[in-house]
Design an enzyme around this catalytic site. Structure first.
Site, mmCIF file in Angstrom:
data_model
loop_
_atom_site.group_PDB
_atom_site.id
_atom_site.type_symbol
_atom_site.label_atom_id
_atom_site.label_comp_id
_atom_site.label_asym_id
_atom_site.label_seq_id
_atom_site.Cartn_x
_atom_site.Cartn_y
_atom_site.Cartn_z
ATOM 1 C CB ALA A 14 66.932 32.862 9.454
ATOM 2 N N GLY A 45 77.183 16.318 -2.238
ATOM 3 C CA GLY A 45 77.874 16.755 -1.025
ATOM 4 C C GLY A 45 79.164 17.488 -1.285
ATOM 5 N N GLY A 68 70.584 5.184 11.191
ATOM 6 C CA GLY A 68 70.609 6.596 10.841
ATOM 7 C C GLY A 68 71.058 6.881 9.416
ATOM 8 C CG ASP A 83 68.278 13.153 -2.724
ATOM 9 O OD1 ASP A 83 68.317 14.258 -2.170
ATOM 10 O OD2 ASP A 83 69.304 12.514 -3.038
ATOM 11 C CE LYS A 126 71.633 14.664 -3.871
ATOM 12 N NZ LYS A 126 71.942 13.443 -3.102
#
Lengths: 429, 429
Positions: A46, A135, A188, A202, A206
């Site tokens: 999707a 991660g 980046g 963030d 967590k």
């Protein structure tokens, strides 16, 4: 629950992580099938825009913009689209129709995990979330399963790679935060809008997820005391180095009193001898302290397409195995029923930097304030005295955060104090 | 498989770990029951001598010397007695009678794991072994489950606390091995007969178990190239420090060629910048490198009653949950079918210390030998020259171990070489 044929997998989202998941399903299909006991069949992906350019590994025939229809024909829904809505509704729809869910969505789980856990529990399906925290580092599974017979007392970690990279660059090159952040954006390592990272949101999401798992209770992101890194100066970092410390953005969850848990995210001084001090760049590391197990540490890449995809696939294989062979993973565990408590109840240490008049008797006045608040002082160091003003760098012994905060407020009111330059907690002793 | 009442637990062995397990079952009974979904009932503790003195936490009424009868009336058998026989027979009996098994027995699993895995698989029961490797550190579960959708390329770790403590003391205090070992024995960090630790057998058993799990294949302790620490001298440790290294006993398992795996245990030089270098004392740490996840590290206490008991209880809760709710953990996974290969196929680096005549042209002769074996040299350092003899310290670039070993043999044959003083692999680059 036993599937006769392939396990039908729906993928929600096809960004960096989603593309990597699609790639691994394609290239490692045979190996994954051997581990699951049946083939994994990707039945649809999707996306918002089916016409947008995609990595050639993505089979365009699988793309659909009707996520709702897709989740209803899947055995397992893998959600890597992020966001709160429509994601939550889609996952609840998937669960209601009997699909198990693998999600990497820390924002959603941090804000409204209990709704999802409860729905999965009621429907008797799995809800797996390894990729939502740190991660590829296996942390959720150890907390939910390996340490299930132990009692966790404290979790302390670096769970945001962007801020860790920025603080690292400040320490290495003496940069101010804005310059280090601009550099991280260029490379980046930080997003164009870095708010969620630098403000600590963030990490707080967590921390809420980890605290819920570690302490078998319900902690939402709203229960987390959260301060980001925007107030950290090059001077803070330089002074930390002088005393053998580094500044890290820590997420900490710990027991407080008999039935409380305090969860907080803030910059803190960490001694160079502590293993967390050497966690560099975009790596994450989480310390877990448990009564029987003692001190454990988990370390690895905290973000990125491939590491996150690895965590997603680990969950996908486990959940798919349950479809094939029966069984179910751990459900939400909240039997401990600890209450989130305010940060004032945390026991910690402060390093306070105050700018004072440079004349005799000032130290005695400052010391009096600490004593009045039952806070004992570990070290006092005078720096940068110029005959007119000087900086006092005071490190306290452990005390309740509320007492430490009151001490700082009272210090600020002293006539001889020109400014409270900086306040940092000292952690990881 | 669904139990209607309590889950019956049999405990085999009541030493340090067994006593700790009994204690936790007693003190944390309510919490464990909440996590399992049914109470855990300790139905018996098999010991050799029921009359021996015991910690008061052990209910003497539960003691029995008929382990065989005990395992046949249990749902879950927790084995912390150690040894190969009669342990293996008892566990096979337990499995045959339908009990799941939780074991901390690295020696048995390292030698004959496949027999037990196959029996458990056939009987449809669980065989859990977290406590058999690296104490409380959750390593088995991440390898078997979290990384199941990834491809592990290498596992590198410090998995024996005794030898790590001894090497640590040598480095810190400049001790010779025998003295450091005697001190460790006095302090209880090494056993009276330290053979299994110092010869590397304990680490080799763990390496075999970890390699089997990480590479989905069968590796027995007999496939592990194993060299202990007895050859490590104070001089080796001192020279290592001069070049920014420490000597560690490493267990390494890695892919070799298309379908091979090399597993080895030996002392190695580790750069001070590598996280494994800072693993001190009796702590263990394991690095896992996987294609998608990247580099992960797991760190914690590798032995001891409480940490091992924590790992045992984590497994016990998971296995008991399967009895109550259905389901089953991962079975032995050997679909990858890699072959254990000899250590000669490992790619590594050597540091060779040779004592040579102290005269011109010797270095050229030595360098010629390396070149003849296609081994390139990274650095050469001359040390301790006294006009008559000198030591050359040569560090190579990466090459097949067989080529490096042949190089060393050829060096030893050179007339100008008086002795090959020491050979150590350099790892963790």
């Amino acid at each position: 629950m036993t599937a006769s044929g392939p396990v039908r997998v729906a993928l929600l989202g096809c960004g960096v992580v989603g593309t990597e998941v699609a790639r691994l399903l394609l290239t490692d299909g045979a190996e994954l099938a051997a581990r699951v006991g049946a083939p994994l069949e990707l039945v649809g992906i999707a996306v918002r825009d089916v016409t947008a350019p995609r990595d050639p590994v993505v089979d365009r025939a699988l793309l659909t913009d009707d996520a709702s229809a897709l989740v209803r024909r899947a055995d397992v829904v893998v959600e890597v689209m992020g966001g709160i809505e429509p994601t939550r509704s889609l996952l609840l729809e998937a669960i209601a129709s009997g699909a198990s869910v693998v999600t990497a969505n820390k924002a959603l789980l941090g804000q409204d995990g209990p709704t999802l856990y409860a729905a999965a529990d009621e429907a008797g399906v799995d809800l797996y979330l390894e990729a939502a925290v740190a991660g590829a580092i296996p942390l959720v599974r150890p907390l939910r399963e390996s340490l299930v017979g132990d009692r966790v007392t404290r979790v302390l970690g670096i769970v945001n790679g962007t801020t860790n990279y920025v603080l690292d660059q400040m320490a290495t090159h003496g940069l101010e935060l804005q310059d280090a952040l601009a550099q991280a954006q260029e490379l980046g390592y930080a997003e164009a809008d870095p708010t969620a990272d630098v403000e600590g949101h963030d990490a707080a999401a967590k921390a809420a997820i980890v605290a819920s798992l570690a302490f078998h209770t319900r902690v939402s992101v709203d229960d987390v005391h959260c301060v980001g890194i925007m107030g950290v100066t090059a001077d803070d970092v330089a002074l930390a180095a002088e005393t053998g410390h580094v500044v890290k953005l820590l997420a900490i969850a710990e027991r407080a009193g008999a039935d409380g848990v305090v969860v907080r995210v803030h910059p803190a001084l960490v001694s160079l001898g502590h293993p967390l001090a050497s966690v560099r760049g975009a790596y994450n590391a989480v310390f877990v302290e448990a009564e029987a197990a003692g001190e454990l540490m988990f370390y690895g890449r905290g973000a990125g397409g491939a590491p996150t995809a690895s965590a997603v696939l680990g969950d996908l294989v486990t959940v798919a195995r349950h479809r094939v062979l029966g069984g179910k993973g751990p459900v939400e565990s909240r039997h401990a029923d600890l209450r989130p408590r305010p940060v004032g109840e945390a026991v910690t240490r402060y390093q306070v930097q105050v700018r004072v008049d440079d004349r005799p008797g000032v130290l005695a006045q400052a010391a009096r304030v600490f004593a009045d608040h039952d806070v004992s002082i570990e070290t006092v160091r005078q720096a940068r005295a110029d005959g007119e003003q000087a900086d006092l760098l005071v490190v306290t012994h452990a005390a309740p955060d509320a007492a430490l905060a009151s001490t700082v407020a009272a210090l600020a009111d002293l006539p001889v104090v020109r400014a409270v330059v900086s306040v940092l907690r000292v952690e990881g002793a």
